[in-house]
Design an enzyme around this catalytic site. Structure first.
Site, PDB file in Angstrom:
ATOM      1  N   ASP A   1       0.846  -1.192   0.000  1.00 36.57           N
ATOM      2  CA  ASP A   1       0.000   0.000   0.000  1.00 36.57           C
ATOM      3  C   ASP A   1       0.883   1.244   0.000  1.00 36.57           C
ATOM      4  OD1 ASP A   1      -2.503  -1.176  -0.057  1.00 36.57           O
ATOM      5  OD2 ASP A   1      -2.675  -1.297   2.119  1.00 36.57           O
TER       6      ASP A   1
ATOM      7  N   HIS B   1       0.246  -0.899  -4.944  1.00 38.29           N
ATOM      8  CA  HIS B   1      -1.050  -0.227  -5.053  1.00 38.29           C
ATOM      9  C   HIS B   1      -0.799   1.253  -4.802  1.00 38.29           C
ATOM     10  CE1 HIS B   1      -5.346   0.269  -3.150  1.00 38.29           C
ATOM     11  NE2 HIS B   1      -5.155   1.065  -4.196  1.00 38.29           N
TER      12      HIS B   1
ATOM     13  N   GLY C   1      -6.913   4.339   2.405  1.00 37.94           N
ATOM     14  CA  GLY C   1      -6.195   5.276   3.266  1.00 37.94           C
ATOM     15  C   GLY C   1      -5.818   4.712   4.614  1.00 37.94           C
ATOM     16  N   PHE C   2      -6.610   3.776   5.118  1.00 34.23           N
ATOM     17  CA  PHE C   2      -6.347   3.227   6.448  1.00 34.23           C
ATOM     18  C   PHE C   2      -6.727   1.753   6.493  1.00 34.23           C
ATOM     19  CE2 PHE C   2      -7.165   7.744   7.101  1.00 34.23           C
ATOM     20  CZ  PHE C   2      -6.071   8.119   7.873  1.00 34.23           C
ATOM     21  N   GLY C   3      -5.980   0.987   7.262  1.00 35.39           N
ATOM     22  CA  GLY C   3      -6.323  -0.404   7.493  1.00 35.39           C
ATOM     23  C   GLY C   3      -7.381  -0.533   8.567  1.00 35.39           C
ATOM     24  N   GLY C   4      -7.942  -1.734   8.682  1.00 34.96           N
ATOM     25  CA  GLY C   4      -8.874  -2.028   9.754  1.00 34.96           C
ATOM     26  C   GLY C   4     -10.277  -1.504   9.568  1.00 34.96           C
TER      27      GLY C   4
ATOM     28  N   ASP D   1     -10.138  -5.575  -1.996  1.00 32.23           N
ATOM     29  CA  ASP D   1      -9.251  -5.102  -0.928  1.00 32.23           C
ATOM     30  C   ASP D   1     -10.045  -4.237   0.033  1.00 32.23           C
ATOM     31  OD1 ASP D   1      -7.246  -4.050   0.661  1.00 32.23           O
ATOM     32  OD2 ASP D   1      -6.224  -2.974  -0.955  1.00 32.23           O
ATOM     33  N   GLY D   2     -10.058  -4.655   1.303  1.00 29.80           N
ATOM     34  CA  GLY D   2     -10.683  -3.829   2.329  1.00 29.80           C
ATOM     35  C   GLY D   2     -11.657  -4.585   3.208  1.00 29.80           C
ATOM     36  N   GLY D   3     -11.295  -4.780   4.468  1.00 28.57           N
ATOM     37  CA  GLY D   3     -12.193  -5.420   5.425  1.00 28.57           C
ATOM     38  C   GLY D   3     -12.418  -6.900   5.178  1.00 28.57           C
TER      39      GLY D   3
ATOM     40  N   GLY E   1      -5.161  -7.634   5.187  1.00 31.96           N
ATOM     41  CA  GLY E   1      -4.159  -7.002   6.037  1.00 31.96           C
ATOM     42  C   GLY E   1      -4.400  -7.312   7.497  1.00 31.96           C
TER      43      GLY E   1
END
Length: 212
Positions: free
Chosen positions: A24, A55, A131-134, A164-166, A186
């Site tokens: 990322d 990415h 922009g942010f993980g989690g 990608d994401g969650g 992640g």
């Protein structure tokens, strides 16, 4: 990941069964965060044999792409929203000898990449805002995943569909069933108390079962 030990971490991920490393890259402008530059990725490249994908969550992708190719990335993903001349950017990536991919933010329609499907090797549908993980998985993206899957089928080309994401065991089945065949994870991997191998295997098994 613990950024102070990224070299050891990519080795551990490869040993645990990861198919590739997804980097990322954030510039603090396109997204409100700063992360990893090409020198860091370059320093990790000799540690593993699995592919690297970058990415690029950045405003000026055209200027930065060559540096991530030189760093050893096999696939470069750029955002549709950040490229003024997306067709040219994707062609430039291919001309550098690596695979081009395009990314769609949650609010961006699938139709915006209809005319570059002949240039891409992968489409990434973001299932969170970058922009942010989690962050929590956005279920309404499943309709877009199906749309992109149909576009890929129509193209007649071998294009991967990434999400990608969650994504974790409870959330991966629906996008996999909708057509995704590449999953970025992640937090679900790094926060699994049973370790990387358990997390990767469990997510992969859940995705494959949904696609069966």
């Amino acid at each position: 990941a613990d950024f102070s030990r990224l070299g050891e971490t990519v080795e551990e991920l490869e040993q645990a069964g990861a198919d590739r490393i997804h980097w990322d890259v954030m510039d603090g402008v396109f997204v409100p965060n700063l992360t990893i530059g090409p020198d860091v990725i370059h320093s990790c490249r000799p540690r593993v044999e699995i592919p690297f994908e970058a990415h690029l969550m950045v405003i000026d992708a055209d200027e930065l792409v060559p540096r991530y190719v030189e760093a050893g990335c096999d696939l470069i993903l750029v955002h549709q929203e950040a490229c003024v001349h997306l067709h040219r950017t994707l062609q430039n990536i291919r001309d550098l000898g690596v695979s081009p991919g395009v990314v769609l933010n949650p609010a961006t329609p699938a139709s915006t990449i209809e005319h570059v499907m002949d240039l891409v090797d992968q489409v990434l549908v973001m299932t969170v805002n970058p922009g942010f993980g989690g962050q929590a998985y956005i279920e309404t993206m499943e309709h877009k995943i199906r749309q992109v899957a149909e576009m890929i089928a129509t193209s007649g080309r071998d294009i991967d569909l990434e999400v990608d994401g969650g994504l974790a065991v409870p959330t991966v089945a629906a996008p996999a069933e909708a057509g995704a065949n590449v999953v970025v994870a992640g937090s679900a991997v790094f926060k699994d108390p049973d370790g990387f191998h358990h997390a990767i295997s469990a997510i992969r098994d859940a995705a494959l079962a949904a696609r069966a």
